[in-house]
Design a protein around this motif. Sequence first.
Motif, short mmCIF file in Angstrom:
data_model
loop_
_atom_site.label_atom_id
_atom_site.label_comp_id
_atom_site.label_asym_id
_atom_site.label_seq_id
_atom_site.Cartn_x
_atom_site.Cartn_y
_atom_site.Cartn_z
N ALA A 25 66.20 70.84 46.83
CA ALA A 25 65.76 70.65 48.21
C ALA A 25 66.71 69.76 49.00
O ALA A 25 66.55 69.61 50.21
N GLY A 35 73.27 77.01 57.81
CA GLY A 35 72.51 78.12 58.37
C GLY A 35 71.36 78.59 57.49
O GLY A 35 70.49 79.32 57.92
N GLN A 36 71.35 78.11 56.23
CA GLN A 36 70.29 78.49 55.30
C GLN A 36 69.11 77.53 55.46
O GLN A 36 69.32 76.38 55.86
N ARG A 37 67.90 78.00 55.16
CA ARG A 37 66.77 77.07 55.21
C ARG A 37 66.76 76.18 53.97
O ARG A 37 67.24 76.57 52.91
N LEU A 38 66.23 74.96 54.13
CA LEU A 38 66.14 74.06 52.98
C LEU A 38 65.26 74.69 51.89
O LEU A 38 64.26 75.31 52.20
N ASN A 39 65.67 74.51 50.64
CA ASN A 39 64.89 75.06 49.53
C ASN A 39 63.77 74.10 49.16
O ASN A 39 63.81 73.51 48.09
N GLN A 40 62.79 73.93 50.05
CA GLN A 40 61.71 73.01 49.73
C GLN A 40 60.88 73.54 48.57
O GLN A 40 60.74 74.75 48.42
N THR A 76 72.15 73.06 50.24
CA THR A 76 71.83 74.19 51.11
C THR A 76 73.08 74.61 51.88
O THR A 76 73.79 73.76 52.41
N PRO A 113 69.65 68.55 51.26
CA PRO A 113 70.44 69.29 52.25
C PRO A 113 71.82 69.67 51.72
O PRO A 113 72.34 70.73 52.04
N GLN A 134 57.67 74.66 46.96
CA GLN A 134 56.45 75.18 47.60
C GLN A 134 55.27 74.25 47.29
O GLN A 134 55.24 73.60 46.26
#
Length: 333
Positions: free
Chosen positions: A256, A264-269, A261, A258, A271
């Motif tokens: 997760a 332009g990619q979304r953060l890999n939070q 990542t 930054p 779930q």
Amino acid sequence: MNLLSVTNLHVNFHTKAQELAALIDVSFTLNRGERIAIVGESGAGKSVLGFSIVNLIGKPGYIHSGSIRLENDELTKMNLRQLQEVRGKRIAMIFQDPMMTLNPVITIGAQLVETIRSHTKISYKDARNIAIEKLNHVQIASPERRFDQYPHELSGGMRQRVIIAAVLLLNPDIIIADEPTTALDVTIQAEILQLLLAICRDNGVALVLISHDLGVVSKVAERTLVMYAGRIVEEGPTLEIINDPQHPYTQGLLNALPQMTLPGQRLNQIQGSMPSLIERPSGCAFHPRCPYAKEKCKKEQPSFIHSGVSSVACFLVEDMINEFANQDQEVSK
Ligand SMILES: Nc1ncnc2c1ncn2[C@@H]1O[C@H](COP(=O)(O)OP(=O)(O)O)[C@@H](O)[C@H]1O
Ligand SMILES: [Mg+2]
């Protein structure tokens, strides 16, 4: 001997409705001059742990059981006067908000001078000189001018430097810093962390750095403890935690960041979210969010096992280690 040993610590919140466990079976040690980090998402229990070490956990929280030893002294058994001796002089705390420590209506200088004179009998003039020297030491420009200013006249970063100067005056063995840079701009964050690192290294002070950001602690701490829902789930050398995380939660935290990542990619939070104390899941508390959860994970709490130089509480890792061991046995037959 370890400087600090926390052993099987349980901290509860005693509410009207029920007894809630905030820390469960937390154990770790800290050597003289060592720097460790405690990481985990918000609500993991990091601050409760930080406060508990100096027995500052406020009502309705209380230390239910376990031991906190500072060399030969048992902190859980100390009376208020003894604890006050420990706080500040032997263990100092730095918080996210410097205003938790600074008095808004007293000048920076007067607060530093008072700190010095409450511990050593010296003249005002000598104390003022020491205070200015310490402000210099924490890289505050024109310290003579800052000496006469009030906290609100300083920026957040500068206030945190003043706190570090005040902590230095007391010459503690341990600094517990709870998210000391979270409220600051990224560039100032890095400066304050570097300062804290230099101060601890140069003075042989041990550091417990609490942060939700694995990226932040990796630059400062030699060893990292990962917390989830009131328990430590993984512990090891920081490099190992970053390069080869074992627990799926640690892997999630790392993913997760930054830095992990692409632009332009979304953060890999990860779930889902950290459970509250009331709704702690059964078995391994991380199982509802874990991509690898098995039936066993829902029912039983995994115990700590060694995996290389790290320790981890996870059935996935445990089963993998057992499988390897069985394979080795087969081969040697
Ligand atoms: N005074 C309190 N009364 C009841 N619950 C609390 C209190 N302080 C903290 N908690 C609960 O304890 C858990 C851990 O909190 P905390 O240590 O502040 O987390 P962190 O510092 O990791 O973000 C959270 O679920 C929080 O809601
Ligand atoms: Mg906190």
